[in-house]
Enzyme design. Structure first.
Site, PDB file in Angstrom:
ATOM      1  N   THR A  12       0.820  -1.215   0.000  1.00 54.64           N
ATOM      2  CA  THR A  12       0.000   0.000   0.000  1.00 54.64           C
ATOM      3  C   THR A  12       0.854   1.266   0.000  1.00 54.64           C
ATOM      4  O   THR A  12       0.483   2.274  -0.601  1.00 54.64           O
ATOM      5  CB  THR A  12      -0.932  -0.008   1.237  1.00 54.64           C
ATOM      6  OG1 THR A  12      -1.770  -1.146   1.123  1.00 54.64           O
ATOM      7  CG2 THR A  12      -1.792   1.232   1.338  1.00 54.64           C
ATOM      8  N   SER A  55       2.071  -7.478  -0.707  1.00 52.58           N
ATOM      9  CA  SER A  55       2.820  -8.426   0.127  1.00 52.58           C
ATOM     10  C   SER A  55       2.218  -9.829   0.216  1.00 52.58           C
ATOM     11  O   SER A  55       2.951 -10.777   0.523  1.00 52.58           O
ATOM     12  CB  SER A  55       3.122  -7.834   1.495  1.00 52.58           C
ATOM     13  OG  SER A  55       1.989  -7.820   2.306  1.00 52.58           O
ATOM     14  N   THR A  88       1.932  -4.404   4.280  1.00 55.49           N
ATOM     15  CA  THR A  88       1.865  -4.717   5.708  1.00 55.49           C
ATOM     16  C   THR A  88       1.372  -6.132   6.012  1.00 55.49           C
ATOM     17  O   THR A  88       1.593  -6.647   7.096  1.00 55.49           O
ATOM     18  CB  THR A  88       0.951  -3.709   6.440  1.00 55.49           C
ATOM     19  OG1 THR A  88      -0.345  -3.763   5.853  1.00 55.49           O
ATOM     20  CG2 THR A  88       1.502  -2.302   6.364  1.00 55.49           C
ATOM     21  N   ASP A  89       0.702  -6.771   5.036  1.00 56.36           N
ATOM     22  CA  ASP A  89       0.101  -8.090   5.323  1.00 56.36           C
ATOM     23  C   ASP A  89       1.143  -9.132   5.742  1.00 56.36           C
ATOM     24  O   ASP A  89       0.896  -9.940   6.639  1.00 56.36           O
ATOM     25  CB  ASP A  89      -0.657  -8.622   4.099  1.00 56.36           C
ATOM     26  CG  ASP A  89      -1.922  -7.822   3.807  1.00 56.36           C
ATOM     27  OD1 ASP A  89      -2.285  -6.947   4.611  1.00 56.36           O
ATOM     28  OD2 ASP A  89      -2.553  -8.093   2.767  1.00 56.36           O
TER      29      ASP A  89
HETATM   30  N1  ASP Z   1      -2.559  -5.734   1.106  1.00 53.13           N
HETATM   31  C1  ASP Z   1      -1.492  -4.775   1.265  1.00 53.13           C
HETATM   32  C2  ASP Z   1      -0.161  -5.496   1.188  1.00 53.13           C
HETATM   33  O1  ASP Z   1       0.260  -6.077   2.132  1.00 53.13           O
HETATM   34  C3  ASP Z   1      -1.638  -4.117   2.558  1.00 53.13           C
HETATM   35  C4  ASP Z   1      -0.602  -3.077   2.879  1.00 53.13           C
HETATM   36  O2  ASP Z   1       0.392  -2.896   2.245  1.00 53.13           O
HETATM   37  O3  ASP Z   1      -0.810  -2.415   3.882  1.00 53.13           O
HETATM   38  O4  ASP Z   1       0.461  -5.446   0.187  1.00 53.13           O
END
Ligand code: ASP
Length: 321
Positions: A12, A55, A88-89
């Protein structure tokens, strides 16, 4: 002036929101690169769009590529610190993988964002800036890989994503963050007591993760009990207990020399072999289940995979945990 190597991997923090539909997706150019000049006065920035992946697409293969790139930078003395941006995932898994496999004293900092760059209240640029400050801090040396989000500094070993959308999502259950970024100052309060580093050149091991639930039987254990399986991590109940109906299948796995590492599915606390009843931790340990201390299921899985990926094990597997 210090030099910071920035490796963008996607997520993100590198995405934008479509203002009409609200969809968040990657674009051809990383929006963070348009703001890179903001840091020209504080550091020499070497910036690489190393990967461009959400991610959930990251696997241990990409983690290994990232580790190799950072190792190259360390050997060549390319930078005084490294900042990795990541979705973040699975951020906590990549961060812990790097923590287990990189031998260095320079700060290695992983960050991400919960809101894409053009959303109101976006945390991307702010977290990126905080990560750069931590990577520039002399106090961040010899602290292992750090995760910096929302004004907090966490260890890669114990941090976890706790909320699907809140910017205060990254937390360290039981132990807390080891430092803060407060009004532009980087402050540390704690340090892990021992470091763990393993030299690996591949991550080809097959390690599964199973969450235990009330009334579970051995079906999933039997499905995993294959000649191609190298290990299993189970998120057990409470201090580390299993429903009795799982036990015959668990014992078949152990009899096939498939290592089984146990963590607790509880959010706080550590797993311990306390209970002496059918399925209780004391008996599981006697049967050969390996107990860990404080790791989550995904982290224990990364660790088992890394430990097994070494060319030789110089002690019993239990000793590593
Ligand atoms: N779905 C996203 C990822 O992990 C969430 C994020 O980056 O916060 O790529």
């Amino acid at each position: 002036m210090k030099t910071i190597l920035v490796l963008h991997t996607g997520g993100t923090i590198s995405m934008s929101e479509d203002q009409t539909t609200g969809k968040v997706s990657p674009s051809s150019e990383n929006p963070l690169n348009k703001r890179g000049h903001l840091f020209d006065d504080v550091a020499n920035m070497i910036v690489e769009d190393f990967l461009h992946l959400p991610s959930p697409h990251i696997t241990p293969k990409e983690m290994l590529l990232l580790k190799n790139r950072i190792e190259k930078a360390i050997v060549a003395n390319e930078a005084d610190g490294v900042v990795i941006t990541h979705g973040t995932d699975t951020l906590e898994e990549t961060a812990y993988f790097l923590d287990l496999t990189l031998k260095t004293t320079i700060p290695i900092v992983v960050t991400g964002a919960m809101r894409s760059i053009n959303e109101i209240g976006s945390d991307g640029l702010y977290n990126f800036q905080s990560a750069i400050w931590v990577a520039l801090s002399d106090d961040a040396k010899e602290k292992g890989v750090l995760v910096v989000m929302n004004d907090e500094i966490h260890t890669a070993r114990y941090v976890t994503k706790t909320h699907t959308s809140n910017v205060a999502t990254f937390r360290t259950p039981t132990f807390g963050p080891i430092g803060l970024i407060s009004k532009n100052e980087v402050l540390f309060f704690q340090k892990l007591i021992e470091e763990e580093i393993y030299a690996i050149n591949n991550v080809a091991k097959t390690v599964y993760l199973l969450k235990i639930y009330a009334g579970m039987d051995g079906t999933l254990f039997d499905a995993i009990n294959q000649p191609t399986t190298d290990g299993l991590v189970i998120e057990a109940l409470g201090a580390g207990n299993l429903p009795p109906a799982t036990l015959p299948a668990l014992k078949r796995m152990l009899a096939n020399d498939i290592p089984v590492v146990l963590v607790s599915r509880s959010f706080n606390g550590i797993a311990q072999d306390v209970y002496d009843y059918v399925g209780g931790g004391k008996r599981l340990k006697e049967d050969g289940v390996i107990f860990t201390n404080g790791l989550s299921g995904p982290k224990a899985r990364i660790k088992l995979q890394v430990v097994l990926s070494q060319s030789t094990l110089n002690r019993s597997l239990e000793d590593y945990f």
